[in-house]
Design a protein around this motif. Sequence first.
Motif, mmCIF file in Angstrom:
data_model
loop_
_atom_site.group_PDB
_atom_site.id
_atom_site.type_symbol
_atom_site.label_atom_id
_atom_site.label_comp_id
_atom_site.label_asym_id
_atom_site.label_seq_id
_atom_site.Cartn_x
_atom_site.Cartn_y
_atom_site.Cartn_z
ATOM 1 N N GLU A 98 1.062 -1.054 -0.011
ATOM 2 C CA GLU A 98 -0.095 0.102 -0.015
ATOM 3 C C GLU A 98 0.882 1.167 -0.077
ATOM 4 O O GLU A 98 2.054 1.222 0.520
ATOM 5 C CB GLU A 98 -0.838 -0.160 1.162
ATOM 6 C CG GLU A 98 -1.884 -1.008 1.111
ATOM 7 C CD GLU A 98 -2.822 -0.822 2.452
ATOM 8 O OE1 GLU A 98 -2.678 0.014 3.111
ATOM 9 O OE2 GLU A 98 -3.819 -2.004 2.688
ATOM 10 N N GLU A 99 0.522 2.114 -0.632
ATOM 11 C CA GLU A 99 1.139 3.619 -0.556
ATOM 12 C C GLU A 99 1.522 4.204 0.623
ATOM 13 O O GLU A 99 2.722 4.471 0.732
ATOM 14 C CB GLU A 99 0.323 4.576 -1.613
ATOM 15 C CG GLU A 99 1.203 5.708 -1.888
ATOM 16 C CD GLU A 99 0.251 6.912 -2.778
ATOM 17 O OE1 GLU A 99 0.605 7.875 -2.786
ATOM 18 O OE2 GLU A 99 -0.713 6.262 -3.574
ATOM 19 N N VAL A 106 9.508 4.707 4.182
ATOM 20 C CA VAL A 106 10.496 5.627 3.890
ATOM 21 C C VAL A 106 10.774 6.536 4.882
ATOM 22 O O VAL A 106 12.049 7.042 5.227
ATOM 23 C CB VAL A 106 10.065 5.977 2.532
ATOM 24 C CG1 VAL A 106 11.004 7.457 1.976
ATOM 25 C CG2 VAL A 106 10.564 5.192 1.348
ATOM 26 N N ALA A 107 9.619 7.070 5.556
ATOM 27 C CA ALA A 107 9.695 8.032 6.631
ATOM 28 C C ALA A 107 10.470 7.640 7.545
ATOM 29 O O ALA A 107 11.163 8.417 8.328
ATOM 30 C CB ALA A 107 8.419 8.554 6.950
ATOM 31 N N THR A 157 6.780 3.431 -8.809
ATOM 32 C CA THR A 157 6.549 1.975 -8.356
ATOM 33 C C THR A 157 6.374 1.256 -9.643
ATOM 34 O O THR A 157 5.557 1.716 -10.377
ATOM 35 C CB THR A 157 5.946 1.622 -7.068
ATOM 36 O OG1 THR A 157 4.511 1.974 -7.451
ATOM 37 C CG2 THR A 157 6.182 2.475 -6.173
ATOM 38 N N ARG A 158 6.884 0.044 -9.744
ATOM 39 C CA ARG A 158 6.681 -1.012 -10.914
ATOM 40 C C ARG A 158 6.327 -2.491 -10.412
ATOM 41 O O ARG A 158 7.652 -2.835 -10.014
ATOM 42 C CB ARG A 158 7.838 -0.925 -12.179
ATOM 43 C CG ARG A 158 7.698 0.603 -12.654
ATOM 44 C CD ARG A 158 8.790 0.446 -13.747
ATOM 45 N NE ARG A 158 9.928 0.294 -13.257
ATOM 46 C CZ ARG A 158 10.775 0.964 -12.606
ATOM 47 N NH1 ARG A 158 10.549 2.361 -12.257
ATOM 48 N NH2 ARG A 158 11.994 0.507 -12.239
ATOM 49 N N PRO A 159 5.489 -3.143 -10.397
ATOM 50 C CA PRO A 159 5.482 -4.471 -10.101
ATOM 51 C C PRO A 159 6.205 -5.362 -11.166
ATOM 52 O O PRO A 159 6.021 -4.627 -12.287
ATOM 53 C CB PRO A 159 3.804 -4.644 -10.246
ATOM 54 C CG PRO A 159 3.294 -3.524 -10.006
ATOM 55 C CD PRO A 159 4.126 -2.444 -10.526
ATOM 56 N N ALA A 192 13.128 -5.043 5.056
ATOM 57 C CA ALA A 192 12.847 -5.355 6.030
ATOM 58 C C ALA A 192 11.739 -4.553 6.876
ATOM 59 O O ALA A 192 10.828 -5.310 7.422
ATOM 60 C CB ALA A 192 14.064 -5.229 7.055
ATOM 61 N N ALA A 193 11.406 -3.372 6.777
ATOM 62 C CA ALA A 193 10.385 -2.367 7.477
ATOM 63 C C ALA A 193 9.171 -2.723 6.656
ATOM 64 O O ALA A 193 8.020 -2.480 7.273
ATOM 65 C CB ALA A 193 10.852 -1.103 6.977
ATOM 66 N N LEU A 194 9.153 -3.367 5.576
ATOM 67 C CA LEU A 194 7.858 -3.688 4.767
ATOM 68 C C LEU A 194 7.418 -5.213 4.904
ATOM 69 O O LEU A 194 6.790 -5.849 4.403
ATOM 70 C CB LEU A 194 8.015 -3.253 3.443
ATOM 71 C CG LEU A 194 7.783 -2.004 3.200
ATOM 72 C CD1 LEU A 194 8.044 -1.488 1.651
ATOM 73 C CD2 LEU A 194 6.460 -1.376 3.204
#
Length: 296
Positions: A98-99, A106-107, A157-159, A192-194
Motif C-alpha cells: 500500500e502507498e 520511507v519516513a 513504483t513498478r510491479p 525489512a520495514a515492509l
Amino acid sequence: MSGADGVVLVDKTAGMTSHDVVARVRRLAGTRKVGHAGTLDPMATGLLLLGVNRATRLLTYLVGLDKTYRATVRLGQGTVTDDAEGEVTSAPGVRDVEEQALHDAVAGLTGAIEQVPSAVSAIKVDGRRSYARVRAGEEVELAARPVTVHAFEVLATRPATAADGTAVLDVDVEVVCSSGTYVRALARDLGAALGSAGHLTALRRTRVGAFDVAEAASLEAMADGVPMLDTSDVARRVLAARELTEAETAEVRYGRGLAPSGRDGVVAAFAPDGHVVALLTDRGDRARPVLVLDPA
C-alpha cells in the motif's frame, strides 16, 4: 597537462571501480598524482570527484560533502551484497504494498538514523576489509553508525517478476544524505520495514555538495584533454571565503597567522587577484593556516 592542478568531475559508467577511473585519469592527465573524494561501487554510475596534482590536497574537504542519488530498490528479494551484484539470499516476494505503508517505511528511514552498513563494504574489521571476510565465508556483523538521510522520496513504483519467478516491486527513489550513508543498506532496510527483503538494482550519484553530474564528463570525452575546475573555484564553492589584502596574502604565504576570521571551521583565504592562497582556521586569537596552497 602533467603540471595542471584542479578537480575533475567524472561521470562514471557502470562496471568500473573508482580505482579504475583514477588510473585512467592518471594516464590522460600525464601525472601519478590523482586521487578521489569518495568511491562509487562498480555497478553505480554518476559523479566522481578527482583531484589532480596540488588539488589532491583539497580532497579532504570534499569527502564529507552531502550527496544526492537516484536509485531503484527491488522489494521482495535480498542479496548478500544488498545490491544486484550479489547472489540472492532471500526471496519472500511482495504482492501488494500500500502507498501509505511504503510512505511510512520511507519516513522511518529519513532523518538522523543509526544505519548498519552493508557487510560487503570496505569497512575494516580487525584490520581486514569487511567484504574480504564475507567473501572468505565469514559471518560479519558491523556496528550501526549515525548517518543523516535529509530526503528520501519515492518517484515511481513498478510491479515485476524476478528471474527466479519471485513477485517483486521496483521502487525508483531519490536520496539526499550525509557522507558515509549506504544507499544499499537503505534498500535492505526498506524491504525489512515492509516485512519482506530489498536490494538495490540501480544507483546513480547526481550531486556531491555544490557539484552536479551535469557538469561532469565521461572518460571517453576526455580523450582530447581532461577538463578541470580551478582550485580557487572549488575552494569558493566548498568553503566560506575570506578576502585578503596584499599584506595579509604575503603573511599567509609564509605560513603566518592573521587576525581571526570569526567563523567556525575552515575558511578559504583569497588573494586580491581572486586565487586561493590558503585554508585557515581560528585558533585562539589568530587565524592559522591549515594548508598553504600558494607558498612563498
